[in-house]
Scaffold this active site. Structure first.
Site, PDB file in Angstrom:
ATOM      1  N   CYS A 131      -4.163 -16.524 -20.033  1.00 20.22           N
ATOM      2  CA  CYS A 131      -2.798 -16.871 -20.438  1.00 20.22           C
ATOM      3  C   CYS A 131      -2.592 -16.456 -21.898  1.00 20.22           C
ATOM      4  CB  CYS A 131      -2.553 -18.370 -20.288  1.00 20.22           C
ATOM      5  SG  CYS A 131      -0.882 -18.804 -20.781  1.00 20.22           S
ATOM      6  N   ASN A 193      -2.844 -10.644 -15.718  1.00 22.74           N
ATOM      7  CA  ASN A 193      -1.916 -11.668 -16.180  1.00 22.74           C
ATOM      8  C   ASN A 193      -0.822 -10.975 -17.011  1.00 22.74           C
ATOM      9  OD1 ASN A 193      -0.797 -14.216 -17.015  1.00 22.74           O
ATOM     10  ND2 ASN A 193      -2.813 -15.125 -16.739  1.00 22.74           N
TER      11      ASN A 193
HETATM   12  C1  LIG Z   1       7.161 -18.295 -15.418  1.00 28.17           C
HETATM   13  C2  LIG Z   1       5.764 -17.785 -15.232  1.00 28.17           C
HETATM   14  C3  LIG Z   1       4.708 -18.679 -15.197  1.00 28.17           C
HETATM   15  C4  LIG Z   1       3.400 -18.225 -15.024  1.00 28.17           C
HETATM   16  N1  LIG Z   1       2.373 -19.123 -14.963  1.00 28.17           N
HETATM   17  C5  LIG Z   1       1.105 -18.691 -14.730  1.00 28.17           C
HETATM   18  C6  LIG Z   1       0.038 -19.621 -14.582  1.00 28.17           C
HETATM   19  O1  LIG Z   1       0.205 -20.838 -14.615  1.00 28.17           O
HETATM   20  N2  LIG Z   1      -1.211 -19.102 -14.370  1.00 28.17           N
HETATM   21  C7  LIG Z   1      -1.471 -17.757 -14.272  1.00 28.17           C
HETATM   22  O2  LIG Z   1      -2.618 -17.362 -14.071  1.00 28.17           O
HETATM   23  N3  LIG Z   1      -0.454 -16.866 -14.380  1.00 28.17           N
HETATM   24  C8  LIG Z   1       0.809 -17.301 -14.602  1.00 28.17           C
HETATM   25  N4  LIG Z   1       1.832 -16.383 -14.695  1.00 28.17           N
HETATM   26  C9  LIG Z   1       1.525 -14.952 -14.565  1.00 28.17           C
HETATM   27  C10 LIG Z   1       1.740 -14.450 -13.137  1.00 28.17           C
HETATM   28  O3  LIG Z   1       0.905 -15.110 -12.219  1.00 28.17           O
HETATM   29  C11 LIG Z   1       1.481 -12.926 -13.049  1.00 28.17           C
HETATM   30  O4  LIG Z   1       0.156 -12.660 -13.445  1.00 28.17           O
HETATM   31  C12 LIG Z   1       2.423 -12.138 -13.956  1.00 28.17           C
HETATM   32  O5  LIG Z   1       3.716 -12.709 -13.958  1.00 28.17           O
HETATM   33  C13 LIG Z   1       2.533 -10.662 -13.538  1.00 28.17           C
HETATM   34  O6  LIG Z   1       2.995 -10.547 -12.212  1.00 28.17           O
HETATM   35  P1  LIG Z   1       4.574 -10.304 -11.843  1.00 28.17           P
HETATM   36  O7  LIG Z   1       5.040  -9.161 -12.669  1.00 28.17           O
HETATM   37  O8  LIG Z   1       4.567 -10.029 -10.373  1.00 28.17           O
HETATM   38  O9  LIG Z   1       5.274 -11.574 -12.191  1.00 28.17           O
HETATM   39  C14 LIG Z   1       3.140 -16.829 -14.879  1.00 28.17           C
HETATM   40  C15 LIG Z   1       4.215 -15.929 -14.913  1.00 28.17           C
HETATM   41  C16 LIG Z   1       5.513 -16.376 -15.083  1.00 28.17           C
HETATM   42  C17 LIG Z   1       6.643 -15.385 -15.101  1.00 28.17           C
END
Ligand SMILES: Cc1cc2nc3c(=O)[nH]c(=O)nc-3n(C[C@H](O)[C@H](O)[C@H](O)COP(=O)(O)O)c2cc1C
Length: 303
Positions: A131, A193
């Site tokens: 994160c 991430n």
């Molecule tokens: C609002 C939000 C909250 C997220 N919370 C977490 C989390 O709690 N743990 C985690 O490993 N990744 C978290 N992520 C990251 C996502 O799991 C993912 O790795 C990242 O958004 C990239 O993928 P995407 O482009 O499909 O969203 C979060 C992303 C967003 C947008």
């Protein structure tokens, strides 16, 4: 003739299809995970769960950027391991393909979270080592191969469930970190991430997010994620779950060609849960056209 099959198996787990709900997007409660599964996801990853309940940061915590990205600094808000374990106990017996994401400040805290959750019925852990906007539990752990090794070893000694180490794209040492995780007992990797980023409001002249720095997701990071997956596939011999900017079937196929055995979708969910069915349908049509019978035949074909 039998059509192409979307079934995948990785790290000893079998899923109906390669699509997964990414951590933290809508998966704060168990019902939101089951909704993703009912809507066509092969599996769903929970919001990252820590030892104690956490409120997260004050609003604004989310902002859309002009490059097709979404910037967030939610601050790992979560109900804490004990309450989440109770929630999981309510779906016992349904054998749902749920993966629980966990975070902590080091090997001891990770181990305590596992001790609380492990007797519940779920498939695997995703270790959030990445994160970019929470001090002490995020990339400060995930950017140091030795700390990563100690966390994975500690968790490995507490559970028989498969472990996926979720990696940060915000480092040039991603391969070294992945190797440390695998050598310490990780069964697979999730890449990636969010990308550490910022937005500034030109009217107030100050950073838009309360936390100033956040994590960028969505379209803007897809090419970054793809390069990390490609690189990891050449260097590390465990299954990779691709993640970052996938919102249609072409994006998902691209990630599999780079080396992903399964693909998580996060930000795309803000368009609705229907995205899982749409992407699955697109993958099947592509497989039919290209005469692939199994998803595995596509994995790593870009090399
Ligand atoms: C609002 C939000 C909250 C997220 N919370 C977490 C989390 O709690 N743990 C985690 O490993 N990744 C978290 N992520 C990251 C996502 O799991 C993912 O790795 C990242 O958004 C990239 O993928 P995407 O482009 O499909 O969203 C979060 C992303 C967003 C947008």
């Amino acid at each position: 003739m039998v059509g192409p099959s979307l079934r995948v198996s990785l790290a000893g787990l079998r899923f109906e299809n390669p699509l997964m709900l990414a951590s933290g997007i809508v998966g704060v409660t168990v019902p939101s995970l089951t909704r993703a599964i009912d809507s066509g996801a092969g599996s769903a990853v929970s919001k990252s769960i820590g030892l104690e309940p956490r409120e997260g940061y004050r609003n604004p915590t989310l902002v859309a950027t002009q490059d097709g990205g979404l910037l967030n600094a939610v601050g790992l808000s979560n109900p804490g391991a004990r309450i989440f374990a109770e929630e999981l106990s309510e779906v016992r017996g349904r054998h749902l393909p749920i993966i629980v994401s966990i975070f902590g400040g080091g090997p001891v805290e990770f181990s305590r979270v596992v001790d609380i959750l492990d007797s519940q019925e779920f498939l695997a852990y995703e270790l959030n080592l990445s994160c970019p906007h929470v001090e002490g539990v995020g990339t400060e752990i995930g950017h140091d191969p030795e700390v990563v090794a100690s966390v994975v070893k500690a968790v490995r000694s507490r559970t028989k469930k498969p472990l996926f180490a979720k990696l940060s794209p915000n480092t040039h040492k991603i391969v070294e970190i992945a190797r440390a995780a695998v050598a310490s007992g990780a069964d697979g990797l999730t890449a990636v991430n969010t990308v550490r980023a910022m937005a500034i409001n030109v009217e107030t002249t100050k950073p838009t997010l309360t936390h100033k720095y956040g994590g960028l997701s969505g379209d803007a990071i897809r090419s970054i994620a793809l390069a990390k997956i490609y690189e990891l596939y050449e260097e590390v011999k465990v299954p990779i779950i691709g993640c970052g900017g996938v919102s249609n079937w072409e994006h998902a196929v691209e990630m599999m060609l780079a080396g992903a055995s399964a693909v998580e979708m996060g930000t795309a969910l803000y368009q609705g849960y229907g995205v899982f069915q749409d992407v699955n349908r697109g993958i099947v049509a592509y497989m039919r056209r290209k005469k692939f019978r199994k998803v595995q035949e596509m994995v790593g074909l870009g090399h």
